[in-house]
Design a protein around this motif. Sequence first.
Motif, PDB file in Angstrom:
ATOM      1  N   TRP A   9       0.805  -1.215   0.000  1.00 20.45           N
ATOM      2  CA  TRP A   9       0.000   0.000   0.000  1.00 20.45           C
ATOM      3  C   TRP A   9       0.841   1.269   0.000  1.00 20.45           C
ATOM      4  CZ3 TRP A   9      -4.844  -0.259  -1.367  1.00 20.45           C
ATOM      5  CH2 TRP A   9      -5.544  -1.431  -1.157  1.00 20.45           C
ATOM      6  N   VAL A  10       2.134   1.157   0.242  1.00 19.25           N
ATOM      7  CA  VAL A  10       3.002   2.331   0.230  1.00 19.25           C
ATOM      8  C   VAL A  10       2.992   2.981  -1.159  1.00 19.25           C
ATOM      9  CG1 VAL A  10       5.183   1.205  -0.372  1.00 19.25           C
ATOM     10  CG2 VAL A  10       5.200   3.221   1.088  1.00 19.25           C
ATOM     11  N   GLY A  11       2.634   2.205  -2.155  1.00 17.51           N
ATOM     12  CA  GLY A  11       2.509   2.752  -3.509  1.00 17.51           C
ATOM     13  C   GLY A  11       1.529   3.905  -3.592  1.00 17.51           C
ATOM     14  N   TRP A  12       0.493   3.896  -2.764  1.00 19.51           N
ATOM     15  CA  TRP A  12      -0.459   5.000  -2.731  1.00 19.51           C
ATOM     16  C   TRP A  12       0.221   6.295  -2.306  1.00 19.51           C
ATOM     17  CZ3 TRP A  12      -5.208   6.064  -4.415  1.00 19.51           C
ATOM     18  CH2 TRP A  12      -5.998   5.002  -4.837  1.00 19.51           C
ATOM     19  N   ALA A  13       1.125   6.204  -1.354  1.00 17.36           N
ATOM     20  CA  ALA A  13       1.838   7.400  -0.903  1.00 17.36           C
ATOM     21  C   ALA A  13       2.766   7.910  -1.998  1.00 17.36           C
ATOM     22  CB  ALA A  13       2.608   7.096   0.372  1.00 17.36           C
ATOM     23  N   TYR A  14       3.419   7.000  -2.706  1.00 17.55           N
ATOM     24  CA  TYR A  14       4.258   7.424  -3.828  1.00 17.55           C
ATOM     25  C   TYR A  14       3.400   8.011  -4.955  1.00 17.55           C
ATOM     26  CZ  TYR A  14       8.194   5.142  -1.590  1.00 17.55           C
ATOM     27  OH  TYR A  14       9.170   4.796  -0.702  1.00 17.55           O
ATOM     28  N   PHE A  15       2.232   7.429  -5.164  1.00 17.67           N
ATOM     29  CA  PHE A  15       1.282   7.981  -6.127  1.00 17.67           C
ATOM     30  C   PHE A  15       0.937   9.417  -5.759  1.00 17.67           C
ATOM     31  CE2 PHE A  15      -3.232   8.988  -6.768  1.00 17.67           C
ATOM     32  CZ  PHE A  15      -3.318   8.963  -8.157  1.00 17.67           C
ATOM     33  N   ALA A  16       0.700   9.668  -4.481  1.00 20.84           N
ATOM     34  CA  ALA A  16       0.367  11.015  -4.021  1.00 20.84           C
ATOM     35  C   ALA A  16       1.505  11.977  -4.335  1.00 20.84           C
ATOM     36  CB  ALA A  16       0.076  11.012  -2.523  1.00 20.84           C
ATOM     37  N   ALA A  17       2.729  11.564  -4.092  1.00 19.94           N
ATOM     38  CA  ALA A  17       3.874  12.438  -4.365  1.00 19.94           C
ATOM     39  C   ALA A  17       3.986  12.737  -5.858  1.00 19.94           C
ATOM     40  CB  ALA A  17       5.155  11.802  -3.846  1.00 19.94           C
ATOM     41  N   VAL A  18       3.800  11.737  -6.694  1.00 20.74           N
ATOM     42  CA  VAL A  18       3.876  11.950  -8.140  1.00 20.74           C
ATOM     43  C   VAL A  18       2.758  12.877  -8.605  1.00 20.74           C
ATOM     44  CG1 VAL A  18       3.680  10.794 -10.382  1.00 20.74           C
ATOM     45  CG2 VAL A  18       5.108   9.810  -8.595  1.00 20.74           C
ATOM     46  N   MET A  19       1.559  12.691  -8.076  1.00 17.72           N
ATOM     47  CA  MET A  19       0.453  13.573  -8.434  1.00 17.72           C
ATOM     48  C   MET A  19       0.711  15.010  -7.977  1.00 17.72           C
ATOM     49  SD  MET A  19      -1.812  12.083 -10.239  1.00 17.72           S
ATOM     50  CE  MET A  19      -0.470  11.233 -11.020  1.00 17.72           C
ATOM     51  N   LEU A  20       1.351  15.164  -6.833  1.00 14.23           N
ATOM     52  CA  LEU A  20       1.728  16.506  -6.377  1.00 14.23           C
ATOM     53  C   LEU A  20       2.699  17.139  -7.361  1.00 14.23           C
ATOM     54  CD1 LEU A  20       2.153  15.903  -2.554  1.00 14.23           C
ATOM     55  CD2 LEU A  20       0.411  17.317  -3.642  1.00 14.23           C
ATOM     56  N   PHE A  21       3.665  16.368  -7.858  1.00  9.16           N
ATOM     57  CA  PHE A  21       4.624  16.897  -8.822  1.00  9.16           C
ATOM     58  C   PHE A  21       3.945  17.289 -10.133  1.00  9.16           C
ATOM     59  CE2 PHE A  21       8.007  14.132  -6.649  1.00  9.16           C
ATOM     60  CZ  PHE A  21       8.347  15.157  -5.784  1.00  9.16           C
ATOM     61  N   ILE A  22       3.042  16.453 -10.603  1.00 10.30           N
ATOM     62  CA  ILE A  22       2.330  16.766 -11.846  1.00 10.30           C
ATOM     63  C   ILE A  22       1.444  17.987 -11.666  1.00 10.30           C
ATOM     64  CG2 ILE A  22       0.577  15.916 -13.462  1.00 10.30           C
ATOM     65  CD1 ILE A  22       1.797  13.103 -13.043  1.00 10.30           C
ATOM     66  N   GLY A  23       0.693  18.038 -10.564  1.00 17.05           N
ATOM     67  CA  GLY A  23      -0.140  19.208 -10.287  1.00 17.05           C
ATOM     68  C   GLY A  23       0.686  20.474 -10.146  1.00 17.05           C
ATOM     69  N   ALA A  24       1.855  20.347  -9.518  1.00 13.99           N
ATOM     70  CA  ALA A  24       2.743  21.501  -9.363  1.00 13.99           C
ATOM     71  C   ALA A  24       3.224  21.979 -10.718  1.00 13.99           C
ATOM     72  CB  ALA A  24       3.926  21.144  -8.473  1.00 13.99           C
ATOM     73  N   ALA A  25       3.618  21.066 -11.597  1.00 13.68           N
ATOM     74  CA  ALA A  25       4.106  21.452 -12.919  1.00 13.68           C
ATOM     75  C   ALA A  25       3.025  22.179 -13.711  1.00 13.68           C
ATOM     76  CB  ALA A  25       4.589  20.216 -13.680  1.00 13.68           C
ATOM     77  N   ILE A  26       1.810  21.664 -13.655  1.00 12.11           N
ATOM     78  CA  ILE A  26       0.711  22.297 -14.393  1.00 12.11           C
ATOM     79  C   ILE A  26       0.385  23.666 -13.793  1.00 12.11           C
ATOM     80  CG2 ILE A  26      -1.754  22.100 -14.946  1.00 12.11           C
ATOM     81  CD1 ILE A  26      -1.224  19.042 -15.190  1.00 12.11           C
ATOM     82  N   ASP A  27       0.317  23.749 -12.463  1.00 12.40           N
ATOM     83  CA  ASP A  27       0.029  25.028 -11.827  1.00 12.40           C
ATOM     84  C   ASP A  27       1.138  26.046 -12.090  1.00 12.40           C
ATOM     85  OD1 ASP A  27      -2.407  24.247 -10.907  1.00 12.40           O
ATOM     86  OD2 ASP A  27      -1.825  24.073  -8.799  1.00 12.40           O
ATOM     87  N   LEU A  28       2.388  25.606 -12.053  1.00  5.73           N
ATOM     88  CA  LEU A  28       3.498  26.514 -12.344  1.00  5.73           C
ATOM     89  C   LEU A  28       3.410  27.016 -13.776  1.00  5.73           C
ATOM     90  CD1 LEU A  28       6.431  24.655 -10.555  1.00  5.73           C
ATOM     91  CD2 LEU A  28       5.417  26.837  -9.884  1.00  5.73           C
ATOM     92  N   PHE A  29       3.099  26.122 -14.709  1.00  7.24           N
ATOM     93  CA  PHE A  29       2.966  26.514 -16.113  1.00  7.24           C
ATOM     94  C   PHE A  29       1.831  27.522 -16.303  1.00  7.24           C
ATOM     95  CE2 PHE A  29       0.951  25.805 -20.273  1.00  7.24           C
ATOM     96  CZ  PHE A  29       1.996  26.204 -21.097  1.00  7.24           C
TER      97      PHE A  29
END
Length: 132
Positions: A9-29
């Motif tokens: 289930w730790v994969g869910w936490a890594y998923f959250a981090a990756v989604m944060l990075f993607i959301g950050a990239a889109i928001d920064l753009f």
Amino acid sequence: MSDARTTGWVGWAYFAAVMLFIGAAIDLFYGIMAIIGPNTAYFVGSGGGVASFNVAAWGWWTLIVGVLLLLAGVFLLQGATWARVVVVIIAAISAVSHVMSLPAQPWWSIIAIALDVLVIYAVTVHGRELRR
């Protein structure tokens, strides 16, 4: 001694981090785009009317949220316990920001809100396993 065990289930936490990075990239753009060219953006509402608001201010807000999402994702991957709390707060702020932009960008807002909710779920339910 820590009682927390690492499971699949730790994969869910890594998923959250990756989604944060993607959301950050889109928001920064989007934020940089709105700051650089605030006179180039307008939004047509579903009723055919044009939604008018301060695009540069929205761009700065989006840029700040993007930076916070990026930092939260980095600290979450490092396993900091306080980062889980910060991620929940920032993901909630991001979701509320996208609720406010719902009339201007309905599909993107719905997708972003759903991803923010998944990030909050992943961090609150499975984030403990990231501790080191």
